[in-house]
Design an enzyme around this catalytic site. Structure first.
Site, PDB file in Angstrom:
ATOM      1  N   GLY A 107       0.884  -1.044  -0.087  1.00  0.00           N
ATOM      2  CA  GLY A 107       0.177  -0.183   0.220  1.00  0.00           C
ATOM      3  C   GLY A 107       0.736   1.422  -0.277  1.00  0.00           C
TER       4      GLY A 107
ATOM      5  CG  ASP B 283       7.513  -3.008   8.082  1.00  0.00           C
ATOM      6  OD1 ASP B 283       6.639  -3.471   7.215  1.00  0.00           O
ATOM      7  OD2 ASP B 283       7.462  -1.842   8.880  1.00  0.00           O
ATOM      8  CD  GLU B 284       9.730   0.487   6.137  1.00  0.00           C
ATOM      9  OE1 GLU B 284       9.292   0.704   5.174  1.00  0.00           O
ATOM     10  OE2 GLU B 284       8.873   1.237   7.183  1.00  0.00           O
ATOM     11  CB  ALA B 285       9.421  -6.261   1.378  1.00  0.00           C
ATOM     12  CD  GLN B 286       9.314   0.236   1.156  1.00  0.00           C
ATOM     13  OE1 GLN B 286       9.076  -0.545   1.166  1.00  0.00           O
ATOM     14  NE2 GLN B 286       9.248   0.839   2.114  1.00  0.00           N
TER      15      GLN B 286
ATOM     16  CG  MET C  57       4.727   5.962   2.224  1.00  0.00           C
ATOM     17  SD  MET C  57       6.023   8.065   2.024  1.00  0.00           S
ATOM     18  CE  MET C  57       5.939   9.139   1.340  1.00  0.00           C
ATOM     19  CG  ASP C  58      -1.154   8.295   6.597  1.00  0.00           C
ATOM     20  OD1 ASP C  58      -0.458   7.529   7.485  1.00  0.00           O
ATOM     21  OD2 ASP C  58      -1.380   8.998   6.538  1.00  0.00           O
TER      22      ASP C  58
ATOM     23  N   GLY D 269      -1.180   1.868   6.604  1.00  0.00           N
ATOM     24  CA  GLY D 269      -1.168   0.687   7.535  1.00  0.00           C
ATOM     25  C   GLY D 269       0.098  -0.415   7.878  1.00  0.00           C
TER      26      GLY D 269
END
Length: 229
Positions: free
Chosen positions: A9, A86-89, A11-12, A14
């Site tokens: 999704g 998390d932050e997998a990008q 940013m912001d 969730g």
């Protein structure tokens, strides 16, 4: 059967909150997992949500090997049932391939969370590889909103209050908020030199480079036409 899940999704929307909730739900059922993160705004080795939730995590640097970490853990007699990433990008293509290998060869569930495209509207390399390899891809149901009230679909970067569409892909900042004073960005530029912030916009206003601040400025000068292009 174990699966590789990719939750994405803007940013912001969730993502980190859901990552922490996913870990809580599985841990509450007696499952054992490890949490991974990279370049979180809270600092190294932490995963944080804008709701104020935080949790210790394993920092993923460019040379980090998920496969080696998991194999070493299991070889030492440790137990692992799942990974939360998390932050997998920001992961490399090789690291995402490691995650797929862990699912296939070791039958561990992997839950990856990340932004799909950068401020230039181009796919992050890690996200692109996850789209190619994930067993399931989930668009987050919590919709972030543009300043106009429409669903936000694009991530915008501002530098000193001006929206930019070129520059280093990875620069630490936050939504509608400058970086911490004196905190170096990943591009090696301090806040004293460049005030970096992020904002979510609908496609129309991203294309027009019409941020909330610029929209307010335009509204205060009605004789000036809205920027179309």
């Amino acid at each position: 059967m174990a699966e590789l899940h990719f939750f994405t999704g803007t940013m912001d929307s969730g993502k980190s909150t859901l990552a922490l909730q996913t870990n809580h739900n599985h841990a509450a059922r007696g499952r054992v997992g490890h949490i991974f993160v990279t370049r979180d705004r809270a600092g190294r080795g932490l995963i944080s949500s804008r709701l104020g939730l935080t949790h210790e995590a394993i920092e993923v640097d460019p040379g980090f090997s998920f496969w080696r970490h998991v194999v070493d853990t299991l070889t030492r007699g440790g137990r692992l049932d799942y990974l939360v990433c998390d932050e997998a990008q920001f992961y490399t293509g090789a690291q995402v391939e490691d995650l797929a290998k862990i699912v296939d060869e070791l039958q561990l569930d992997v839950f990856a969370f990340g932004i799909l495209t950068d401020f230039r509207t181009q796919l992050f390399p890690g996200s692109a590889r996850l789209v190619e390899l994930a067993d399931r891809m989930h668009a987050l149901q919590v919709e972030a909103l543009c300043w106009c009230g429409k669903r936000a679909t694009h991530n915008a970067r501002t530098e000193n209050g001006v929206m930019v569409v070129e520059g280093d892909v990875i620069v630490v900042g936050d939504i509608d908020q400058p970086t911490d004073p004196g905190q170096p960005t990943l591009a090696g530029v301090s806040e004293a030199e460049t005030d970096v912030a992020y904002e979510v916009l609908c496609r129309q206003h991203h294309r027009r480079r019409l941020t909330a601040a610029r929209a307010r400025a335009v509204s205060l000068a009605p004789e000036q036409p809205l920027p179309f292009g």
